[in-house]
Design an enzyme around this catalytic site. Structure first.
Site, mmCIF file in Angstrom:
data_model
loop_
_atom_site.group_PDB
_atom_site.id
_atom_site.type_symbol
_atom_site.label_atom_id
_atom_site.label_comp_id
_atom_site.label_asym_id
_atom_site.label_seq_id
_atom_site.Cartn_x
_atom_site.Cartn_y
_atom_site.Cartn_z
ATOM 1 N N LYS A 102 0.834 -1.210 0.000
ATOM 2 C CA LYS A 102 0.000 0.000 0.000
ATOM 3 C C LYS A 102 0.868 1.258 0.000
ATOM 4 C CE LYS A 102 -2.346 2.605 3.612
ATOM 5 N NZ LYS A 102 -1.278 3.533 3.736
ATOM 6 N N ASN A 103 1.832 1.312 0.900
ATOM 7 C CA ASN A 103 2.585 2.557 1.049
ATOM 8 C C ASN A 103 3.500 2.832 -0.138
ATOM 9 O OD1 ASN A 103 1.311 3.092 3.397
ATOM 10 N ND2 ASN A 103 3.033 2.571 4.749
ATOM 11 N N ARG A 152 -4.058 10.073 3.467
ATOM 12 C CA ARG A 152 -2.828 10.805 3.749
ATOM 13 C C ARG A 152 -1.975 10.968 2.489
ATOM 14 N NH1 ARG A 152 -2.385 14.260 7.233
ATOM 15 N NH2 ARG A 152 -0.260 15.004 7.245
ATOM 16 N N CYS A 180 -5.502 8.391 8.575
ATOM 17 C CA CYS A 180 -5.737 7.886 9.942
ATOM 18 C C CYS A 180 -5.392 8.954 10.982
ATOM 19 C CB CYS A 180 -4.862 6.661 10.196
ATOM 20 S SG CYS A 180 -5.402 5.206 9.302
ATOM 21 N N ARG A 235 0.017 15.445 12.083
ATOM 22 C CA ARG A 235 0.720 14.968 10.885
ATOM 23 C C ARG A 235 1.139 16.174 10.032
ATOM 24 N NH1 ARG A 235 -1.849 9.315 8.893
ATOM 25 N NH2 ARG A 235 0.300 8.973 8.295
ATOM 26 N N PRO A 236 2.183 16.890 10.494
ATOM 27 C CA PRO A 236 2.613 18.095 9.777
ATOM 28 C C PRO A 236 3.226 17.744 8.423
ATOM 29 C CG PRO A 236 4.177 17.576 11.513
ATOM 30 C CD PRO A 236 3.059 16.597 11.645
ATOM 31 N N ILE A 237 3.280 18.731 7.519
ATOM 32 C CA ILE A 237 3.933 18.498 6.220
ATOM 33 C C ILE A 237 5.028 19.534 5.965
ATOM 34 C CG2 ILE A 237 1.973 17.282 5.164
ATOM 35 C CD1 ILE A 237 1.398 19.966 3.663
ATOM 36 N N ASP A 238 5.542 20.109 7.061
ATOM 37 C CA ASP A 238 6.562 21.155 6.905
ATOM 38 C C ASP A 238 7.798 20.655 6.144
ATOM 39 O OD1 ASP A 238 6.627 19.716 9.553
ATOM 40 O OD2 ASP A 238 8.628 20.598 9.579
ATOM 41 N N GLN A 239 8.151 19.396 6.334
ATOM 42 C CA GLN A 239 9.353 18.879 5.659
ATOM 43 C C GLN A 239 9.122 18.689 4.155
ATOM 44 O OE1 GLN A 239 12.373 18.534 7.460
ATOM 45 N NE2 GLN A 239 11.022 19.676 8.820
ATOM 46 N N ASP A 262 4.008 1.031 12.162
ATOM 47 C CA ASP A 262 2.810 0.431 11.561
ATOM 48 C C ASP A 262 2.614 -1.031 11.969
ATOM 49 O OD1 ASP A 262 2.246 2.815 10.390
ATOM 50 O OD2 ASP A 262 2.590 2.186 8.323
ATOM 51 N N ILE A 317 7.057 7.586 16.850
ATOM 52 C CA ILE A 317 6.703 8.277 15.598
ATOM 53 C C ILE A 317 5.383 9.043 15.723
ATOM 54 C CG2 ILE A 317 6.471 8.023 13.076
ATOM 55 C CD1 ILE A 317 9.112 6.851 13.986
ATOM 56 N N ARG A 366 -8.970 0.142 3.705
ATOM 57 C CA ARG A 366 -8.109 1.092 3.002
ATOM 58 C C ARG A 366 -6.756 0.474 2.692
ATOM 59 N NH1 ARG A 366 -6.646 5.720 6.299
ATOM 60 N NH2 ARG A 366 -4.989 5.517 4.797
HETATM 61 C C1 UD1 Z 1 4.285 6.999 6.349
HETATM 62 C C2 UD1 Z 1 3.341 5.844 6.189
HETATM 63 C C3 UD1 Z 1 2.697 5.524 7.521
HETATM 64 C C4 UD1 Z 1 3.757 5.284 8.577
HETATM 65 C C5 UD1 Z 1 4.785 6.405 8.598
HETATM 66 C C6 UD1 Z 1 5.982 6.108 9.489
HETATM 67 C C7 UD1 Z 1 2.578 6.114 3.906
HETATM 68 C C8 UD1 Z 1 1.450 6.455 2.993
HETATM 69 N N1 UD1 Z 1 2.331 6.225 5.213
HETATM 70 O O1 UD1 Z 1 3.511 8.121 6.785
HETATM 71 O O2 UD1 Z 1 1.901 4.364 7.348
HETATM 72 O O3 UD1 Z 1 3.144 5.215 9.849
HETATM 73 O O4 UD1 Z 1 5.288 6.648 7.284
HETATM 74 O O5 UD1 Z 1 6.611 4.949 9.057
HETATM 75 O O6 UD1 Z 1 3.646 5.714 3.481
HETATM 76 N N2 UD1 Z 1 6.886 14.756 10.308
HETATM 77 C C9 UD1 Z 1 7.145 16.091 10.494
HETATM 78 N N3 UD1 Z 1 7.061 16.915 9.412
HETATM 79 C C10 UD1 Z 1 6.760 16.464 8.171
HETATM 80 C C11 UD1 Z 1 6.499 15.104 7.989
HETATM 81 C C12 UD1 Z 1 6.567 14.260 9.096
HETATM 82 O O7 UD1 Z 1 7.434 16.539 11.601
HETATM 83 O O8 UD1 Z 1 6.707 17.265 7.225
HETATM 84 C C13 UD1 Z 1 6.965 13.832 11.470
HETATM 85 C C14 UD1 Z 1 5.610 13.187 11.785
HETATM 86 O O9 UD1 Z 1 4.861 13.989 12.664
HETATM 87 C C15 UD1 Z 1 6.030 11.872 12.396
HETATM 88 C C16 UD1 Z 1 7.357 11.536 11.690
HETATM 89 O O10 UD1 Z 1 7.803 12.745 11.103
HETATM 90 O O11 UD1 Z 1 6.298 12.034 13.771
HETATM 91 C C17 UD1 Z 1 7.247 10.487 10.618
HETATM 92 O O12 UD1 Z 1 6.266 10.858 9.669
HETATM 93 P P1 UD1 Z 1 6.347 10.373 8.149
HETATM 94 O O13 UD1 Z 1 7.469 9.391 7.981
HETATM 95 O O14 UD1 Z 1 6.328 11.577 7.279
HETATM 96 O O15 UD1 Z 1 4.986 9.616 7.962
HETATM 97 P P2 UD1 Z 1 4.099 9.571 6.693
HETATM 98 O O16 UD1 Z 1 4.932 9.674 5.461
HETATM 99 O O17 UD1 Z 1 2.937 10.525 6.817
#
Ligand code: UD1
Length: 448
Positions: free
Chosen positions: A22-23, A93, A117, A122-126, A331, A353, A423
């Site tokens: 899936k991922n 997501r 979920c 779940r920030p997207i700043d990065q 996960d 995480i 899903r």
């Molecule tokens: C992906 C997986 C999800 C899994 C996660 C961690 C997919 C579709 N989803 O989610 O199933 O649980 O990896 O293995 O592949 N973070 C920030 N800023 C950002 C992005 C992330 O601070 O811009 C933090 C998050 O809050 C979290 C950590 O980084 O604490 C890891 O998040 P991330 O690896 O980005 O998870 P996803 O890609 O959303």
């Protein structure tokens, strides 16, 4: 309302086959927007998130044709639109991967804030850090949510040109940001170096797919990824013919891990096929530590994982700390917890995480588990057995944990909110029934 109904207490026995990840597929499908020729993707799981991705692609103008079981010919030649439809963007997501891919293709992209979920902030700043470093302008329109708080409503990206020629250092190891960085950089001018990258198998799969199509990427699977931008990604046609090449999605590490834990928890004897054992090592090691036998078997052209447990033997308690790959995957944390509630002693679970990934604990408690949540984890005191109950799938992996608990419990378990589970797990009821589980999907009148 649809529910899964399980009559527990039957060991899982036989052979089970793992689907495409899936991922990974939720990134590969948006990545087709970057291609200049059609491609066939196979081993595509029949899950809700794939349906959502395909709806988005078709809305943007892609032509998608099924060409066999789990195989689709995808042609994005006619894509003109750069706006992800709102309902689908908010439904999962991974809709954020369309932003990176649209930026690479159209030099602009718009999507509502991604849903998915509820397992924490779940920030997207990065992700935005990578887009901006490559030259994109980011606009974040705000809205008021139902609590009257201001929140980001959508992400709008524009740029004249994407320019690499720089090092982008992530402050946090993020799967999504690493994937989006790759998607946006493959067609940027110059060489982009991504530093502090995530290393999950699905990141390697995305890079392999793009390289198969002609991208120049080094280092995927390590923390430093080097991307030399190319103008075209046209490797999908076999040279000298019209034949379209086929790329298979990598096997799902988490689906395989879920069935490994289910086999162990039910004291079953399961052969799990279509896996890459190296991706499962940390899960195999943990199961071995608590007294489960896990063998990697090579049999002619098949490699499978054989999981079984001595009858009557209690599992040893253990501690888990979730970490980015190759550490123990977040996960898999709820599923392993569903087994540890039956262990002999106290297990500590430390979640690194996602801060809100323990809503399943209250559901397991309804089944007789003794589990206390803490600030960043849970403490599990093993009990002899669970009993069936009416529970909720609080999110995708929590739902998988409820299934495992239901399979081990005495009596009948009803799991509500199964949309989360569907899903991400292909044909989970059929797969489990085929190895001896008494599980069915049933429709109940809506509760008022
Ligand atoms: C992906 C997986 C999800 C899994 C996660 C961690 C997919 C579709 N989803 O989610 O199933 O649980 O990896 O293995 O592949 N973070 C920030 N800023 C950002 C992005 C992330 O601070 O811009 C933090 C998050 O809050 C979290 C950590 O980084 O604490 C890891 O998040 P991330 O690896 O980005 O998870 P996803 O890609 O959303």
């Amino acid at each position: 309302m649809d529910k899964f109904v399980i009559n527990g207490g039957r060991p899982l026995q036989g052979d089970i086959y793992i689907s495409g990840a899936k991922n990974s597929v939720v990134a590969l499908l948006p990545a087709t927007l970057l291609l200049d020729v059609p491609v066939i993707i196979e081993n595509v799981p029949d899950i809700k998130d794939v349906e959502i991705c395909m709806t988005i692609l078709r809305h943007l103008g892609a032509d998608i044709q099924p060409v066999g079981p789990g195989a689709y010919r995808i042609d994005c030649a006619a894509v003109k639109d750069h706006a992800v439809p709102e309902r689908q963007a908010r439904a999962m997501r991974a809709s954020y991967y369309f932003l990176g891919a649209l930026l690479g293709r159209c030099r602009r992209g718009i999507a509502a804030m991604p849903g998915g979920c509820h397992i924490g902030e779940r920030p997207i700043d990065q992700h935005l850090l990578a887009f901006e470093a490559l030259g994109a302008k980011v606009h974040l329109p705000m809205r008021y949510n139902e609590k009257g708080e201001q929140e980001v409503d959508a992400v709008e990206l524009t740029c004249n040109d994407l320019v690499g020629d720089k090092e982008i250092v992530f402050n946090v190891v993020s799967v999504g940001a690493t994937m989006n960085g790759i998607l946006a950089a493959v067609k940027a001018k110059g060489t982009t170096v991504l530093v502090n990258c995530a290393r999950e198998p699905h990141i390697v799969d995305l890079a392999n797919f793009l390289m198969f199509m002609g991208a120049h990427i080094k280092g995927a699977g390590t923390s430093k990824i080097i991307i030399e931008g190319v103008e075209r990604l046209d490797g999908g046609i076999i040279p000298g013919s019209d034949e379209i090449r086929t790329y298979p999605v990598v096997p799902d590490q988490i689906e395989a891990g879920t069935y490994m834990v289910a086999a162990a928890a039910t004291r079953g004897d399961l052969r799990i096929h279509g896996v890459i054992p190296q991706h499962l090592k940390v899960i195999s090691d943990k199961l071995t530590e608590i007294g489960v036998t896990v063998e990697e078997v090579e049999d002619k052209d098949d490699v499978y994982i054989h999981v079984y447990t001595e009858p009557g033997k209690r599992f040893r308690a253990t501690n888990i700390r979730t970490e980015p790959y190759p550490g123990f995957p977040t996960d898999m944390q709820p599923q392993l917890a569903a087994l540890l509630v039956l262990s002999n002693g106290q297990s500590n679970i430390n979640e690194q995480i996602w801060e809100d990934r323990f809503r399943y604990a209250a559901e397991l408690a309804k089944m007789g588990a003794n589990i206390n949540t803490t600030r960043d984890g849970a403490i599990v005191f093993g009990v002899d057995k669970l009993h069936g109950a009416n529970v909720n799938a609080c999110d995708l992996r929590a739902g998988a944990a409820m299934i495992i608990a239901g399979l081990t419990a005495e009596g009948r378990t009803e799991i509500a909110e199964i949309g989360y589970i569907e899903r991400g797990y292909e044909h989970i009821v059929d797969k489990l029934r085929a190895v001896g589980a008494d599980i069915s999907r049933q429709t109940f009148p809506d509760e008022t």
